[in-house]
Design an enzyme around this catalytic site. Structure first.
Site, mmCIF file in Angstrom:
data_model
loop_
_atom_site.group_PDB
_atom_site.id
_atom_site.type_symbol
_atom_site.label_atom_id
_atom_site.label_comp_id
_atom_site.label_asym_id
_atom_site.label_seq_id
_atom_site.Cartn_x
_atom_site.Cartn_y
_atom_site.Cartn_z
ATOM 1 N N ILE A 20 -54.399 29.921 26.478
ATOM 2 C CA ILE A 20 -53.510 31.075 26.685
ATOM 3 C C ILE A 20 -54.313 32.281 27.183
ATOM 4 O O ILE A 20 -55.473 32.469 26.807
ATOM 5 C CB ILE A 20 -52.860 31.457 25.321
ATOM 6 N N LYS A 172 -70.174 21.678 21.861
ATOM 7 C CA LYS A 172 -68.752 21.817 21.520
ATOM 8 C C LYS A 172 -68.333 23.278 21.684
ATOM 9 O O LYS A 172 -68.622 24.117 20.834
ATOM 10 C CB LYS A 172 -68.455 21.381 20.086
ATOM 11 N N GLY A 225 -70.661 31.100 14.569
ATOM 12 C CA GLY A 225 -69.255 31.232 14.201
ATOM 13 C C GLY A 225 -69.124 31.942 12.874
ATOM 14 O O GLY A 225 -69.998 32.718 12.464
ATOM 15 N N SER A 226 -68.031 31.639 12.192
ATOM 16 C CA SER A 226 -67.733 32.357 10.952
ATOM 17 C C SER A 226 -68.545 31.796 9.780
ATOM 18 O O SER A 226 -69.004 30.644 9.818
ATOM 19 C CB SER A 226 -66.246 32.210 10.637
ATOM 20 N N GLY A 230 -69.534 28.017 8.838
ATOM 21 C CA GLY A 230 -70.986 27.802 8.710
ATOM 22 C C GLY A 230 -71.334 27.042 7.441
ATOM 23 O O GLY A 230 -72.185 26.143 7.442
ATOM 24 N N GLU A 247 -75.746 31.246 13.186
ATOM 25 C CA GLU A 247 -75.522 32.654 13.557
ATOM 26 C C GLU A 247 -74.112 33.002 13.107
ATOM 27 O O GLU A 247 -73.142 32.515 13.695
ATOM 28 C CB GLU A 247 -75.669 32.849 15.069
ATOM 29 N N CYS A 281 -70.020 39.962 16.492
ATOM 30 C CA CYS A 281 -70.689 39.777 15.199
ATOM 31 C C CYS A 281 -71.535 40.994 14.873
ATOM 32 O O CYS A 281 -71.730 41.330 13.713
ATOM 33 C CB CYS A 281 -71.547 38.528 15.238
ATOM 34 N N GLU A 380 -65.962 41.313 7.201
ATOM 35 C CA GLU A 380 -65.996 41.402 8.656
ATOM 36 C C GLU A 380 -64.553 41.451 9.161
ATOM 37 O O GLU A 380 -63.774 40.538 8.899
ATOM 38 C CB GLU A 380 -66.714 40.166 9.212
HETATM 39 P P1 NAD Z 1 -65.201 29.770 13.807
HETATM 40 O O1 NAD Z 1 -66.189 29.619 12.718
HETATM 41 O O2 NAD Z 1 -63.777 29.680 13.507
HETATM 42 O O3 NAD Z 1 -65.472 28.665 14.940
HETATM 43 C C1 NAD Z 1 -66.741 28.521 15.550
HETATM 44 C C2 NAD Z 1 -66.836 27.119 16.121
HETATM 45 O O4 NAD Z 1 -66.854 26.176 15.041
HETATM 46 C C3 NAD Z 1 -65.661 26.732 17.018
HETATM 47 O O5 NAD Z 1 -66.131 25.962 18.097
HETATM 48 C C4 NAD Z 1 -64.803 25.889 16.077
HETATM 49 O O6 NAD Z 1 -63.978 24.957 16.738
HETATM 50 C C5 NAD Z 1 -65.876 25.174 15.274
HETATM 51 N N1 NAD Z 1 -65.427 24.648 13.973
HETATM 52 C C6 NAD Z 1 -64.351 25.026 13.233
HETATM 53 N N2 NAD Z 1 -64.276 24.290 12.102
HETATM 54 C C7 NAD Z 1 -65.316 23.433 12.117
HETATM 55 C C8 NAD Z 1 -65.802 22.448 11.217
HETATM 56 N N3 NAD Z 1 -65.178 22.169 10.069
HETATM 57 N N4 NAD Z 1 -66.943 21.774 11.532
HETATM 58 C C9 NAD Z 1 -67.600 22.061 12.673
HETATM 59 N N5 NAD Z 1 -67.192 22.974 13.577
HETATM 60 C C10 NAD Z 1 -66.058 23.660 13.309
HETATM 61 O O7 NAD Z 1 -65.587 31.157 14.518
HETATM 62 P P2 NAD Z 1 -64.798 31.912 15.674
HETATM 63 O O8 NAD Z 1 -63.543 32.444 15.073
HETATM 64 O O9 NAD Z 1 -64.745 31.046 16.890
HETATM 65 O O10 NAD Z 1 -65.819 33.121 16.001
HETATM 66 C C11 NAD Z 1 -65.849 34.292 15.278
HETATM 67 C C12 NAD Z 1 -66.967 34.278 14.271
HETATM 68 O O11 NAD Z 1 -68.210 34.001 14.914
HETATM 69 C C13 NAD Z 1 -67.180 35.623 13.599
HETATM 70 O O12 NAD Z 1 -67.354 35.450 12.207
HETATM 71 C C14 NAD Z 1 -68.463 36.161 14.236
HETATM 72 O O13 NAD Z 1 -69.162 37.068 13.441
HETATM 73 C C15 NAD Z 1 -69.213 34.912 14.495
HETATM 74 N N6 NAD Z 1 -70.215 35.128 15.551
HETATM 75 C C16 NAD Z 1 -71.525 35.292 15.206
HETATM 76 C C17 NAD Z 1 -72.484 35.537 16.185
HETATM 77 C C18 NAD Z 1 -73.934 35.737 15.823
HETATM 78 O O14 NAD Z 1 -74.768 35.664 16.723
HETATM 79 N N7 NAD Z 1 -74.293 35.965 14.568
HETATM 80 C C19 NAD Z 1 -72.094 35.611 17.529
HETATM 81 C C20 NAD Z 1 -70.752 35.436 17.845
HETATM 82 C C21 NAD Z 1 -69.810 35.195 16.844
#
Ligand code: NAD
Length: 476
Positions: A20, A172, A225-226, A230, A247, A281, A380
């Protein structure tokens, strides 16, 4: 559109996802995505390719990374458009992303080219009976899992050093933002990497990310990611004692010290809080301002925040675009509502801008008098929300900034270099900017203290994350 690339071939997946445009809510594409079976095939291909790729010369790998950088440069405009339409970020911000990707591939190309000479290093021993050498070798097949807020950048920060080190990769991307990632994958495919070295499986976290983290043949998972995810990735990786680089989130502070230039402080607060609609982040979402400046700072901050032009990412004068999707939009509005209920004072913003009926837009939002125990202050938010608090002394400001489970970055504004450096040293953060916007260079490390990170990306640390250390000791 096929979202699976394995062993040098694009393939159809097992499920179709809608992509989207968050600024218009219009459908951009259907992407055919993978599942656990695709992950197994991708790891098969990467494992088979590893034997030769891990023995290739750094010079050859560097040349391929340079070709990728050139390919990205040649498609800069197209990548920017894909990124803005899929992410809702202003076109100029997408340009910063693409330039960062180019700089990262060029940086690791140069590093790879230098690896051959330093491959085996003698180690001085306290005994003449033995001699020793140190080798660094690629750690194996690696899984790279990235988020939606900076899809291409977070990919480049992992992919370039992994390939430079000689690892084979299964990437991924976020299921929310695959479009620029798929174009980047085509550029990588066109650069001529041997089949199986680079594989990509789009899909949801549960269908693709989880099996990737669990596959025993994957030596390491590098995840951005989150924190919630993580933890899950780390738990899965623990079952086969995989290495992890994480990260994660942040709750970072901007400290406006008593002698700060107020206009600069306001610009840095808006840059740190509203870039990418606050979905960074490293958002400096806590603003700590010295008592003597606070009233005038808030007056200027409100004026500036209210003047920020929130618009479609492709408008000529856009300053801030849309949030990524409806879920994030509602989450941020929920945080704003709860902040008000918890007793924080809403200075400006907090709602959809007038005149933008479609798309996930929220006005730049500033809170003051935010209670220290509120979610607004501690969690956050990942949206365009600044929380301002006053402080009386430098020690109080440092204590407020450090009082967080996170420790990603911080910023200091002060006219006195010595004071600023002293405060920077006292902050628990992986990167501190002094009187500077959030500039990032591939040469400097990225990552934080406490629950923000495990490990560091970029610089030599980014490469070391994908290498094993081997010593060879021989009797003389
Ligand atoms: P998210 O954790 O929801 O998803 C991140 C990735 O993980 C996606 O590709 C998602 O499909 C995958 N994922 C989801 N569930 C999973 C599982 N059970 N096992 C393996 N992989 C899985 O994060 P988001 O909403 O895409 O991004 C936002 C978050 O990322 C925020 O918390 C932000 O602070 C963080 N972030 C951190 C940095 C850094 O460098 N520290 C940079 C960018 C974003």
């Amino acid at each position: 559109m096929n979202g699976v690339y394995i062993n040098g071939e694009w393939r159809e997946g097992s499920q179709v996802l809608e992509v989207i445009n968050p600024a218009t809510e219009a459908l951009l594409a259907h992407v055919s995505v993978g599942d656990a079976t695709a992950v197994t095939l991708a790891v098969d291909a990467a494992s088979a390719a590893f034997a030769d790729w891990s023995k290739s010369t750094g010079r050859d790998r560097g040349a391929l990374l340079r070709k990728i950088a050139e390919g990205v440069g040649a498609q800069r405009e197209q990548l920017m458009h894909l990124q803005s339409s899929n992410n809702g970020k202003p076109l100029f911000e997408a340009g910063i992303d693409v330039d960062d990707v180019i700089a990262t591939f060029e940086y690791y190309a140069a590093i790879a080219e230098g690896l051959d000479a330093g491959q085996d290093r003698p180690v001085e021993l306290p005994s003449t009976d033995f001699s020793a050498r140190l080798r660094r070798e690629p750690c194996g097949v690696v899984g790279l899992i990235v988020p939606w807020n900076f899809p291409m950048v977070t990919t480049a920060w992992k992919l370039a050093p992994a390939l430079a080190a000689g690892c084979c990769v299964v990437l991924k991307p976020s299921e929310v933002t695959p479009l620029a990632e798929l174009r980047l994958a085509q550029i990588i495919a066109d650069a001529g990497l041997p089949a199986g070295v680079f594989n990509l499986v789009c899909g949801t976290g549960l269908a693709v990310g989880a099996p990737l983290a669990a596959d025993p043949r994957v030596a390491k998972i590098s995840f951005t990611g989150s924190n919630a995810v993580g933890v899950q990735v780390m738990q899965r990786a623990a079952e086969t004692i995989k290495g992890v680089s994480l990260e994660l989130g942040g709750k970072s502070s901007l400290l406006v010290l008593a002698d700060a230039d107020l206009d600069l402080a306001v610009e840095l607060a808006c840059g740190g809080g509203f870039f990418n609609a606050g979905q960074i982040c490293s958002a400096t979402s806590r603003v700590l301002v010295a008592d003597n400046l606070a009233d005038e700072f808030l007056r200027r901050l409100q004026l500036r925040a209210e003047g920020i032009r929130v618009a479609d990412p492709f408008s000529d004068d856009v300053e801030m675009g849309a949030l990524i999707n409806r879920a994030q939009y509602q989450r941020v509005l929920g945080h704003i509502q709860r902040g008000i209920e918890d007793g924080a004072r809403l200075l400006c913003g907090g709602e959809r801008p007038a005149g933008l009926e479609k798309g996930f837009f929220i006005r730049p939002t500033v809170f003051t008098e935010v209670p220290l125990d509120s979610a607004l202050w501690n969690e956050e938010i990942f949206g365009p929300v600044l929380c301002v608090r006053r402080f009386a002394t430098e020690d109080e400001a440092i204590a407020l900034a450090n009082d967080s489970d996170f420790g990603l970055v911080a910023s200091v504004v002060s006219a006195n270099a010595q004071t600023a450096e002293r405060v920077a040293n006292a902050l628990q953060a992986g990167l501190v900017w002094i009187n500077a916007p959030q500039v990032i260079f591939p040469q400097t490390a990225w990552g934080g203290y406490k629950q923000s990170s495990i490990g560091r990306e970029l610089g030599p640390w980014g490469l070391a994350a994908f290498q094993e250390v081997k010593h060879v000791i021989r009797a003389n």
